[in-house]
Each structure stands twice: as structure tokens, then as C-alpha cells.
Write an enzyme that holds these catalytic residues in place. Structure first.
Site, PDB file in Angstrom:
ATOM      1  N   VAL A   1       4.528  18.618   3.519  1.00 11.03           N
ATOM      2  CA  VAL A   1       5.807  18.458   4.212  1.00 11.03           C
ATOM      3  C   VAL A   1       6.243  16.997   4.153  1.00 11.03           C
ATOM      4  CG1 VAL A   1       7.063  18.792   6.367  1.00 11.03           C
ATOM      5  CG2 VAL A   1       5.225  20.372   5.737  1.00 11.03           C
ATOM      6  N   LYS A   2       7.424  16.784   3.598  1.00 13.20           N
ATOM      7  CA  LYS A   2       7.953  15.432   3.400  1.00 13.20           C
ATOM      8  C   LYS A   2       8.787  15.043   4.609  1.00 13.20           C
ATOM      9  CE  LYS A   2       9.775  13.042  -0.691  1.00 13.20           C
ATOM     10  NZ  LYS A   2      10.501  13.306  -1.959  1.00 13.20           N
ATOM     11  N   ILE A   3       8.384  13.960   5.279  1.00 18.41           N
ATOM     12  CA  ILE A   3       8.976  13.530   6.545  1.00 18.41           C
ATOM     13  C   ILE A   3       9.511  12.105   6.403  1.00 18.41           C
ATOM     14  CG2 ILE A   3       8.511  13.054   8.983  1.00 18.41           C
ATOM     15  CD1 ILE A   3       8.240  15.959   8.428  1.00 18.41           C
TER      16      ILE A   3
END
Length: 216
Positions: A86-88
Site C-alpha cells: 500500500v502506497k501512502i
């Protein structure tokens, strides 16, 4: 150093995979839009299609900028496939989300990192990867590769397990420089990876070998 390809183009991902050097993929809403992929269902399906090609991490970016929204989106993305990371974004709410995901054993990639201080915050929160954007740093007349080295040194000194993913790579030279300073991963267009193959002396040597072979 691991090689990730930064794209949503399935043909390019397959080509990199077929080269035998692909370790993962990073993508984002802009890259999805470039491929004409719109709508939540289409985007989710496309992530699954990428995971079917790549036996490695696939970074999938959230759109929300609030903690609850990022958690909700991130959990849906992580449920798609075991390879999803998951890219945050590097914002306060993002740090909270990274900590939540770390506590719940969901991998994260902290993106839009432009300083060592930001990289420390991401590592403290438990990010799996941190993505300094070296090309954009160079555009601002700073030294992107120097930042990669600074973060690598900091992480080694402090014992942080977060991997340094050199992003916004523009040229084959960037890849070599990032390898020299100890980046764990680089992500870039396929053209930059293929560019590592090129050298005029190789072309000259091959032409000479082929010419000599004709006389045998």
C-alpha cells in the site's frame, strides 16, 4: 539492488519480466490514467492483472489523504493479492496510516519523500519501503543521489529495516549511482533499465565479431 518498473503498462511489465530482471512494480493514479484505466473496478482489476505477471511487490497507491480513508482504501488494496504494497503519501495522516498498517502486518511504501527527516519518520512508523524522488530533487537543483546515500547511512546507523526505494529515476546513470550508494531498490521506466545494456564499444565489438564470422 532490486529492479522495479514504474508503469501501469502491462506490455512493458511483461517485457521487463521476460528479461528476467524484474523484482516488482510501482504505479499510481497518474500512470493508470495514462493507460486509460478509469473507475474503481477497472483499477482494482488492473492491479490483479499486474500481480498475475509479477512475482514480487506491487505498490498500489491510495487516493485519500485522511487517516480513515487511507486505512479503508489500503485494506481493500491489500486484500487483492499478497504482493500488494500500500502506497501512502508522506503526510501526518499518512504516518498514522503507516503505523496502523505496520501493526496489522500490511506492507507499505511511503511515497513523496524529499528529505532525510521524512525518511526517519516513515521508518519509525514501520514503513516497508520509503521512496525518495531523486529526479524531482535534481529538478529543484538539489542532489537526489546524495539524499539516497544520506538515508541509507541513517538507516544503517539506526538499524531501521525499511528499504530505500530510489524513485523518480530518469536515466541509466541514476540507476548506477543509486546502486553505488546502497539503495535497496530502484524504480524507473523500462527505457532506463534497457539503457543499461547500451555501450558503443559493445556495438563495435559485436559488429567486428559478426564480420569476422563471415570469413570462417
Amino acid at each position: 539492488m532490486k529492479f522495479f518498473i514504474d508503469t501501469a503498462n502491462l506490455a512493458q511489465i511483461q517485457e521487463a519480466h521476460d528479461l528476467g530482471i524484474l523484482d516488482g512494480v510501482t504505479t499510481n493514479p497518474s500512470l493508470m490514467a495514462k493507460e486509460g484505466i478509469k473507475g474503481q473496478d477497472a483499477i482494482m482489476k488492473h492491479y490483479k492483472d499486474i500481480c498475475a505477471i509479477v512475482d514480487g511487490p506491487v505498490s498500489a497507491e491510495v487516493i485519500a489523504t485522511d487517516f480513515k480513508g487511507m486505512v479503508a482504501e489500503g485494506e481493500k488494496l491489500a486484500a487483492l493479492h499478497d504482493n500488494i504494497v500500500v502506497k501512502i503519501p508522506m503526510i501526518k495522516e499518512g504516518i498514522k496510516a503507516i503505523k496502523y498498517f505496520s501493526d496489522n502486518e500490511i506492507q507499505t511504501n511511503c511515497t513523496l519523500v524529499f528529505s532525510a527527516g521524512q525518511a526517519i519518520m516513515a521508518a519509525k512508523a514501520g514503513a516497508t519501503m520509503v521512496s525518495p524522488f531523486i529526479g524531482r530533487i535534481d529538478d529543484a537543483t538539489w542532489d537526489g543521489v546524495a539524499l539516497i546515500k544520506q538515508i541509507v547511512d541513517l538507516y544503517n546507523t539506526q538499524g531501521y529495516m525499511t528499504e530505500v526505494l530510489a524513485a523518480s529515476i530518469r536515466t541509466p546513470l541514476h540507476i548506477v549511482q543509486c546502486a553505488e550508494v546502497g539503495a535497496d531498490i530502484c524504480t524507473c521506466p523500462l527505457s532506463s533499465i534497457v539503457g543499461l545494456l547500451n555501450h558503443p564499444l559493445t556495438d563495435i565489438g559485436l559488429a567486428k565479431f559478426l564480420e569476422d564470422a563471415k570469413s570462417l
